[in-house]
Design a protein around this motif. Structure first.
Motif, PDB file in Angstrom:
ATOM      1  N   VAL A 113     -22.467  49.133 -64.798  1.00 23.57           N
ATOM      2  CA  VAL A 113     -22.641  48.812 -63.380  1.00 23.57           C
ATOM      3  C   VAL A 113     -22.584  47.300 -63.229  1.00 23.57           C
ATOM      4  O   VAL A 113     -23.304  46.569 -63.903  1.00 23.57           O
ATOM      5  N   ARG A 114     -21.695  46.851 -62.336  1.00 20.83           N
ATOM      6  CA  ARG A 114     -21.470  45.413 -62.164  1.00 20.83           C
ATOM      7  C   ARG A 114     -21.479  45.026 -60.689  1.00 20.83           C
ATOM      8  O   ARG A 114     -21.179  45.845 -59.825  1.00 20.83           O
ATOM      9  N   VAL A 115     -21.842  43.776 -60.453  1.00 20.17           N
ATOM     10  CA  VAL A 115     -21.795  43.196 -59.112  1.00 20.17           C
ATOM     11  C   VAL A 115     -20.921  41.950 -59.168  1.00 20.17           C
ATOM     12  O   VAL A 115     -20.740  41.357 -60.240  1.00 20.17           O
ATOM     13  N   PRO A 116     -20.378  41.535 -58.018  1.00 17.99           N
ATOM     14  CA  PRO A 116     -19.559  40.317 -58.033  1.00 17.99           C
ATOM     15  C   PRO A 116     -20.407  39.082 -58.339  1.00 17.99           C
ATOM     16  O   PRO A 116     -21.508  38.924 -57.792  1.00 17.99           O
ATOM     17  N   ALA A 117     -19.889  38.217 -59.178  1.00 17.67           N
ATOM     18  CA  ALA A 117     -20.571  36.949 -59.450  1.00 17.67           C
ATOM     19  C   ALA A 117     -20.747  36.173 -58.149  1.00 17.67           C
ATOM     20  O   ALA A 117     -21.756  35.491 -57.963  1.00 17.67           O
ATOM     21  N   ALA A 118     -19.800  36.331 -57.228  1.00 20.44           N
ATOM     22  CA  ALA A 118     -19.891  35.638 -55.936  1.00 20.44           C
ATOM     23  C   ALA A 118     -21.109  36.092 -55.141  1.00 20.44           C
ATOM     24  O   ALA A 118     -21.715  35.295 -54.417  1.00 20.44           O
ATOM     25  N   LEU A 119     -21.488  37.351 -55.261  1.00 22.81           N
ATOM     26  CA  LEU A 119     -22.681  37.848 -54.573  1.00 22.81           C
ATOM     27  C   LEU A 119     -23.926  37.185 -55.161  1.00 22.81           C
ATOM     28  O   LEU A 119     -24.801  36.721 -54.422  1.00 22.81           O
ATOM     29  N   LYS A 120     -24.012  37.126 -56.481  1.00 23.33           N
ATOM     30  CA  LYS A 120     -25.151  36.467 -57.110  1.00 23.33           C
ATOM     31  C   LYS A 120     -25.206  34.993 -56.702  1.00 23.33           C
ATOM     32  O   LYS A 120     -26.279  34.475 -56.406  1.00 23.33           O
ATOM     33  N   ASP A 121     -24.037  34.341 -56.667  1.00 21.29           N
ATOM     34  CA  ASP A 121     -23.984  32.941 -56.249  1.00 21.29           C
ATOM     35  C   ASP A 121     -24.463  32.779 -54.813  1.00 21.29           C
ATOM     36  O   ASP A 121     -25.234  31.879 -54.502  1.00 21.29           O
ATOM     37  N   ALA A 122     -23.994  33.660 -53.919  1.00 19.13           N
ATOM     38  CA  ALA A 122     -24.376  33.579 -52.507  1.00 19.13           C
ATOM     39  C   ALA A 122     -25.881  33.780 -52.324  1.00 19.13           C
ATOM     40  O   ALA A 122     -26.496  33.156 -51.457  1.00 19.13           O
ATOM     41  N   LEU A 123     -26.464  34.650 -53.132  1.00 13.58           N
ATOM     42  CA  LEU A 123     -27.906  34.888 -53.051  1.00 13.58           C
ATOM     43  C   LEU A 123     -28.720  33.771 -53.689  1.00 13.58           C
ATOM     44  O   LEU A 123     -29.892  33.592 -53.375  1.00 13.58           O
ATOM     45  N   GLY A 124     -28.103  33.053 -54.616  1.00 16.24           N
ATOM     46  CA  GLY A 124     -28.829  32.057 -55.396  1.00 16.24           C
ATOM     47  C   GLY A 124     -29.459  32.673 -56.639  1.00 16.24           C
ATOM     48  O   GLY A 124     -30.390  32.110 -57.216  1.00 16.24           O
ATOM     49  N   ALA A 125     -28.964  33.838 -57.057  1.00 13.10           N
ATOM     50  CA  ALA A 125     -29.474  34.517 -58.253  1.00 13.10           C
ATOM     51  C   ALA A 125     -28.810  33.932 -59.493  1.00 13.10           C
ATOM     52  O   ALA A 125     -27.629  33.620 -59.479  1.00 13.10           O
ATOM     53  N   SER A 126     -29.581  33.815 -60.543  1.00 14.02           N
ATOM     54  CA  SER A 126     -29.024  33.290 -61.790  1.00 14.02           C
ATOM     55  C   SER A 126     -28.139  34.334 -62.449  1.00 14.02           C
ATOM     56  O   SER A 126     -28.288  35.527 -62.222  1.00 14.02           O
TER      57      SER A 126
END
Length: 192
Positions: A113-126
């Motif tokens: 299960v994967r999420v876009p790195a861009a989503l993590k970046d937009a959230l500010g998640a490491s």
């Protein structure tokens, strides 16, 4: 999977027991699995997390590992159960039963299960991974071909690995925890 030390959190508390909004992270994951249609849940613990082991003892079945790292501990856990099996890291406090069921519905054999790195970046998640789509800490292990389930669900995008992730998780959990308090805000309730 709840046998980690949590060294990146720079805390004296074991990672699964690290509190987000005054609750150990592992309790959020345990509750999400209980709300889902998962049949049986096991806590995979190691000597690195004795307090987590004590915290979960009696609440769920426990699989003890040597604590030699994630892959070695996962291999030990998989030897103790039948596949297919859902694996979940203890650092996903936003997880809930609905998203777990969505993953189960989407799984085709062994599924990462994967999420876009861009989503993590937009959230500010490491993120400690590189690439357009990054792992979430949720997987299905089966004997079939490998597949990938790509999700834009924020509940899968926040792994608490660093102090900055703590603040993010607490901010995103606030509506959920406020709604459960007496007189708390419930979506669609204007308080009148």
């Amino acid at each position: 999977m709840c046998g980690g030390r949590g060294t990146r959190l720079d805390s004296d508390v074991e990672k699964p027991r690290f509190e987000i909004s005054r609750r150990p992270m592992v309790d959020y994951v345990r509750d999400a699995l209980a709300e889902s249609r998962v049949d049986a849940t096991y806590a995979v613990v190691s000597p690195n997390a004795p307090e987590t082991h004590a915290h979960l003892r009696g609440e769920m079945a426990v699989i003890e590992t040597a604590g030699e790292g994630y892959v070695a501990d996962l291999t030990t856990a998989l030897d103790a159960v039948e596949t297919p099996v859902l694996t979940v890291a203890a650092d996903l406090p936003l997880l809930d039963g609905d998203v777990v069921n969505t993953v189960l519905d989407a799984a085709e054999g062994s599924t990462s299960v994967r999420v876009p790195a861009a989503l993590k970046d937009a959230l500010g998640a490491s993120t400690d991974e590189e690439g357009e789509w990054v792992p979430t800490g949720v997987n299905v292990v089966a004997d079939d071909e490998d597949s990938v389930f790509r999700s834009y669900d924020v509940r899968l995008a926040v792994n608490v690995n660093h102090r900055s992730d703590v603040a993010l998780a607490e901010r995103l959990l606030a509506p959920r925890t406020d709604a459960s308090k007496p007189g708390g805000n419930v979506e669609g309730n204007d308080g009148s």
